[in-house]
Scaffold this active site. Structure first.
Site, short mmCIF file in Angstrom:
data_model
loop_
_atom_site.label_atom_id
_atom_site.label_comp_id
_atom_site.label_asym_id
_atom_site.label_seq_id
_atom_site.Cartn_x
_atom_site.Cartn_y
_atom_site.Cartn_z
N ARG A 190 0.83 -1.20 0.00
CA ARG A 190 0.00 0.00 0.00
C ARG A 190 0.87 1.25 0.00
O ARG A 190 0.39 2.34 0.30
CB ARG A 190 -0.94 -0.02 1.21
CG ARG A 190 -1.97 -1.16 1.14
CD ARG A 190 -2.98 -1.08 2.28
NE ARG A 190 -2.40 -1.46 3.56
CZ ARG A 190 -2.40 -2.70 4.05
NH1 ARG A 190 -2.94 -3.69 3.35
NH2 ARG A 190 -1.87 -2.96 5.23
N CYS A 242 0.75 20.78 -9.53
CA CYS A 242 -0.72 20.70 -9.51
C CYS A 242 -1.14 19.25 -9.31
O CYS A 242 -1.98 18.96 -8.48
CB CYS A 242 -1.30 21.27 -10.80
SG CYS A 242 -1.02 23.03 -11.00
N TYR A 246 -11.77 28.44 -15.41
CA TYR A 246 -11.44 29.86 -15.45
C TYR A 246 -12.58 30.63 -16.12
O TYR A 246 -13.24 30.13 -17.04
CB TYR A 246 -10.13 30.09 -16.21
CG TYR A 246 -8.91 29.78 -15.36
CD1 TYR A 246 -8.48 30.67 -14.38
CD2 TYR A 246 -8.21 28.60 -15.53
CE1 TYR A 246 -7.38 30.39 -13.59
CE2 TYR A 246 -7.11 28.30 -14.74
CZ TYR A 246 -6.69 29.20 -13.77
OH TYR A 246 -5.60 28.91 -12.99
#
Length: 314
Positions: free
Chosen positions: A176, A196, A259
């Site tokens: 994991r 990001c 946006y």
């Protein structure tokens, strides 16, 4: 892809109007997840054309541990230019026209847009032709590739997270801890853009390899289509190397936003009907994931609707 169009609809209908770092403004929601079965085709937009070769060259750039836009420009990939250019025009070495807020100004002022485009072309040419200049101003800091392949420890050593991940999938597929992180708090201040898409995890079950991405900031119209295709491709490449089939790509987003200057483009895309997904084709030639070249990766049966242009916010 219906999952993506559903995301656009959800944010348009339920999102909150927010300010943002770029000054553009967004409609935003917090916490959203999409799932893609990679057995059903390669998940790339069909309601607008996504330049797949740019997805490929950017991912290979990450895999090489590269953080300089010169490699990208050599492959006609301009998706990181604005962040390198911003660093240059803020430096004492830049002697051209004032480029303050060049992204928003170019969108609103046609005369300035011509000046900006001319300065950007000069910048790109210097990056390609002048290695010293490229070493200084093509660098984006310790972004994705550096963290994936050469994470620096407090002892001054480095960790190749990606190579370690691949080895762990081979030797301990039930782990994991099949995780790679690009979010290194110590390096954030020196990155052109903090990651990001900040962390991804792999999961092995029933002979299939699945990937889940956590993306802290998701530019839905411009960025997310690239992110989906990039991590789907990464999953295919690693699955090939470790001898597994592909399973799912799960895309989990924190701040998922449209946006304000992309809304009309989103509405145009939502008016289109998705087409059949293409098939990913990988060359048998590369020995490892790190040996792939752009020409080794292609799509078969990609017949999307035309591209929809939209401005990037820097």
């Amino acid at each position: 892809m219906k999952q993506y169009l559903d995301l656009e609809k959800y944010v348009l209908e339920n999102g909150t109007q927010k300010g943002d770092r770029t000054g553009t403004g967004t409609i935003s929601t917090f916490g959203y997840q999409m799932r893609f079965d990679l057995q059903e085709g390669f998940p790339i937009m069909t309601t607008k054309r996504v330049p797949f070769k740019l997805v490929v060259s950017e991912l290979l750039w990450f895999l090489h541990g590269d953080t300089n836009i010169r490699y990208l420009l050599q492959h006609n990939n301009n998706i990181w230019n604005e962040w390198a250019f911003e660093r240059f025009v803020k430096s004492a070495d830049y002697k051209g026209e004032d480029m303050t807020d060049f992204g928003l100004r170019a969108e609103r002022d046609p005369a300035f847009k011509e000046v900006y485009q001319a300065e950007m072309e000069k910048f790109k040419t210097r990056i390609l032709e002048d290695e010293t200049f490229a070493n200084k101003y093509g660098e984006l800091g310790n972004i994705y590739g550096k963290q994936w392949r050469e994470w620096k420890t407090s002892q001054g050593e480095t960790i190749d997270q990606l190579a370690d991940l691949i080895e762990m999938i081979k030797t301990n597929p039930n782990s994991r801890r099949l995780i790679v992180s690009a979010w290194n708090p110590e390096d954030i201040p020196n990155m052109a853009l903090p990651p990001c898409h900040s962390l991804f995890q792999f999961y092995v079950a029933d002979g299939k390899l699945s990937c889940q991405l956590y993306q802290r900031s998701a530019d839905i119209f411009l960025g997310v289509p690239f992110n989906i295709a990039s991590y789907a491709l990464l999953t295919h490449l690693i699955a090939r190397e470790v001898g597994l089939d592909v399973g799912e790509f799960i895309h989990t987003m924190g701040d998922a936003h449209l946006y304000n200057n992309h809304i009309e483009q989103v509405k145009e895309q939502l008016s289109r009907t998705p087409h059949a997904l293409p098939k990913l084709v990988l060359s048998d030639k590369p020995a490892t994931i790190f040996d792939f070249e752009v020409a080794d990766i292609s799509l078969d049966g990609y017949n999307p609707d035309p591209a929809i242009k939209a401005p990037i916010s820097v």
